[in-house]
Design an enzyme around this catalytic site. Structure first.
Site, PDB file in Angstrom:
ATOM      1  N   LYS A   1       0.834  -1.206   0.000  1.00  0.00           N
ATOM      2  CA  LYS A   1       0.000   0.000   0.000  1.00  0.00           C
ATOM      3  C   LYS A   1       0.868   1.255   0.000  1.00  0.00           C
ATOM      4  CE  LYS A   1      -3.847   2.041   2.667  1.00  0.00           C
ATOM      5  NZ  LYS A   1      -4.711   1.832   3.859  1.00  0.00           N
TER       6      LYS A   1
ATOM      7  N   SER B   1      -9.340   2.413   3.121  1.00  0.00           N
ATOM      8  CA  SER B   1      -8.351   3.050   2.277  1.00  0.00           C
ATOM      9  C   SER B   1      -7.406   2.074   1.583  1.00  0.00           C
ATOM     10  CB  SER B   1      -7.533   4.034   3.115  1.00  0.00           C
ATOM     11  OG  SER B   1      -6.854   3.360   4.174  1.00  0.00           O
TER      12      SER B   1
ATOM     13  N   SER C   1      -9.955  -0.177   7.278  1.00  0.00           N
ATOM     14  CA  SER C   1      -9.423   0.031   5.931  1.00  0.00           C
ATOM     15  C   SER C   1      -8.893  -1.210   5.250  1.00  0.00           C
ATOM     16  CB  SER C   1      -8.312   1.099   5.971  1.00  0.00           C
ATOM     17  OG  SER C   1      -8.861   2.364   6.222  1.00  0.00           O
TER      18      SER C   1
END
Length: 463
Positions: free
Chosen positions: A77, A152, A176
């Site tokens: 990420k 996210s 997330s």
């Protein structure tokens, strides 16, 4: 449907010599080139990935692999720092940030021989429940490209769900990992605070809530990755002396809920949660439906302030913040500057009270079962759904089931349950006591064995 090989199967093939790291890495890069234009899961690729794969194959040939995952492609990420790669955090403020060092979870993957294939997209400052930003654009759900994969960690789940990479890691500060995993039919593990030690990296905007965890196709993949990621480090005091409770040798006491006060929940999600509860009950566990006996109201009311406080602090250390950040986040930082110390003290007291309540709860139950999200995925460009089950909701209306787990610091795992009528995935989460990742993985593995048809499902672009 041809099953997609999970990371564990690929690691076994690497060990047996029936596949090479170069072949796996080249396949990932080719899939990204061919398919990611429509999905936008990746925002940067590692130019040295094939060289790292060649080095892995050489170690295998010499009989000296670094670990069981040596040679396995892994996506990272874009809020996690990887040495020599951009770490933009989805914001122009960090557009030119190229860290010289890996932060600890990434370093552990590199030391284990994983091939760091690239960085996955995230919303600006990872403060949204969808995945899009002005710097890299919008990420789409491989199951339905018009819809969001959530956020996210939306780039990470989209990359794994689309088969672009076998496994990825993300962060979870309020759901997330778990909500996006639920939206894409994956397994996503949010560890206890401290289970995956964190050293280095970007500033924490959500107090100590945010943890690093794996995004996978299968439960065994989550266990595989946690074997590399987990462990203490003296530079992270919360990782030291974390308990590892024994798994009870008896039927488990599971509290299940499909609702959260008067918050609306999509009926298909309620049904999927009831289906997951039945699987667990059929396995012999004691499942009872009841409201969660925790007072989360104060935390829920204050939740928007966490990002505001964090952004106000971030702006104080970045003089170009107001020039480069997107306007919504500048406004949030302005509001954060106006929040008084009394508000911070009040929420810190509320967090402690909630953690104490949760500790008591998990003396009487072993697991809590809830949906991962109150809403099905919504249009990809929209930050959040404004209606659920016909009722108007705010920015966190879809996220009511997950934030309390982060505030308490407990581990939770997202698992696929029965999909909706058109086949789109629906996820549920199991929450355990502090340090009980082993319990979660064992129960999740039994769920996967009993409901194997839910795992490893692939969107049409893979079939």
């Amino acid at each position: 449907m041809t099953p997609v090989r999970d990371a564990t199967a690929l690691a076994e093939e690497l060990a047996a010599g029936t596949v090479s790291s170069v072949a796996l890495t080249q396949t990932s890069l080719e899939k990204i080139a061919a398919q990611d234009g429509a999905i936008n899961a990746f925002c940067a690729l590692n130019a040295g990935a094939l060289d790292a794969a060649k080095a892995s194959d050489a170690r295998r040939t010499a009989g000296q692999p670094k670990s069981v995952i040596d040679g396995l492609p892994v996506a990272i990420k874009d809020s996690l720092e990887v040495a020599g790669m951009p770490c933009t955090w989805g914001s122009a403020v960090f557009a030119h940030h190229v860290p010289p060092h890996d932060e600890l979870p990434v370093a552990r993957l590199r030391e284990a021989g994983a091939i760091l294939i690239g960085k996955t997209n995230a919303p600006e400052f990872t403060l949204e429940g969808y995945t899009g930003n002005a710097l890299h654009g919008t990420t789409r759900n491989p199951w339905a490209l018009a819809l969001t994969p959530g956020g996210s960690s939306g780039g990470s789940v989209a990359a794994v769900a689309a088969g672009l990479v076998p496994v990825a890691i993300g962060t979870d500060g309020g759901g997330s990992i778990r909500r996006p995993a639920g939206f894409t039919g994956l397994v996503g593990l949010k560890p206890s605070i401290g289970r995956v030690a964190r050293v280095g990296g970007l500033p924490q905007l959500l107090l100590d809530f945010e943890v690093v965890g794996p995004v996978c196709r299968t439960v065994r993949d989550a266990a595989l990755l946690m074997g590399v990621l987990a462990g203490p480090d003296p530079r992270d005091h919360q990782s030291m002396n974390l308990p590892t409770p024994d798994v009870p040798d008896r039927p488990l006491r599971i509290l299940a809920t499909t609702g959260w006060g008067d918050a609306p929940v999509d009926p298909m999600i309620r049904s999927a949660t009831e289906a997951a509860a039945k699987v667990l009950s059929d396995l012999g566990h004691q499942v009872s439906f009841a409201p969660l006996p925790l007072n989360t109201a104060t935390l829920d009311g204050f939740w928007p302030n966490f990002g505001k406080w964090g952004l106000a602090g971030l702006r104080a250390s970045h003089s170009d913040f107001d020039r480069l950040a997107s306007q919504p986040y500048i406004s949030m930082a302005d509001e954060g500057d106006g929040l008084g110390a009394d508000a911070l003290l009040e929420v810190l007291r509320a967090i402690k009270a909630l953690r104490d309540e949760a500790a008591v709860l998990f003396r009487h139950v072993d697991l809590v079962l809830t949906p991962t999200s109150a809403a099905m995925p919504w249009p990809a460009e929209e930050r959040y759904p404004d209606h659920i089950a016909g009722e108007a909701v705010g920015p966190r209306g879809h996220a009511v089931f997950t934030g309390w787990v982060n505030a308490c610091g407990h581990p939770a795992i997202a698992l696929p349950s029965e999909p909706c009528a058109n086949g789109c995935p629906i996820g549920v989460q199991l929450v355990a006591g502090i340090g009980a990742e082993g319990l979660l993985l064992e129960v999740a593995a039994s769920h996967a064995a009993a409901a194997a048809h839910l795992y490893g499902r692939a969107p049409s672009l893979l079939t």
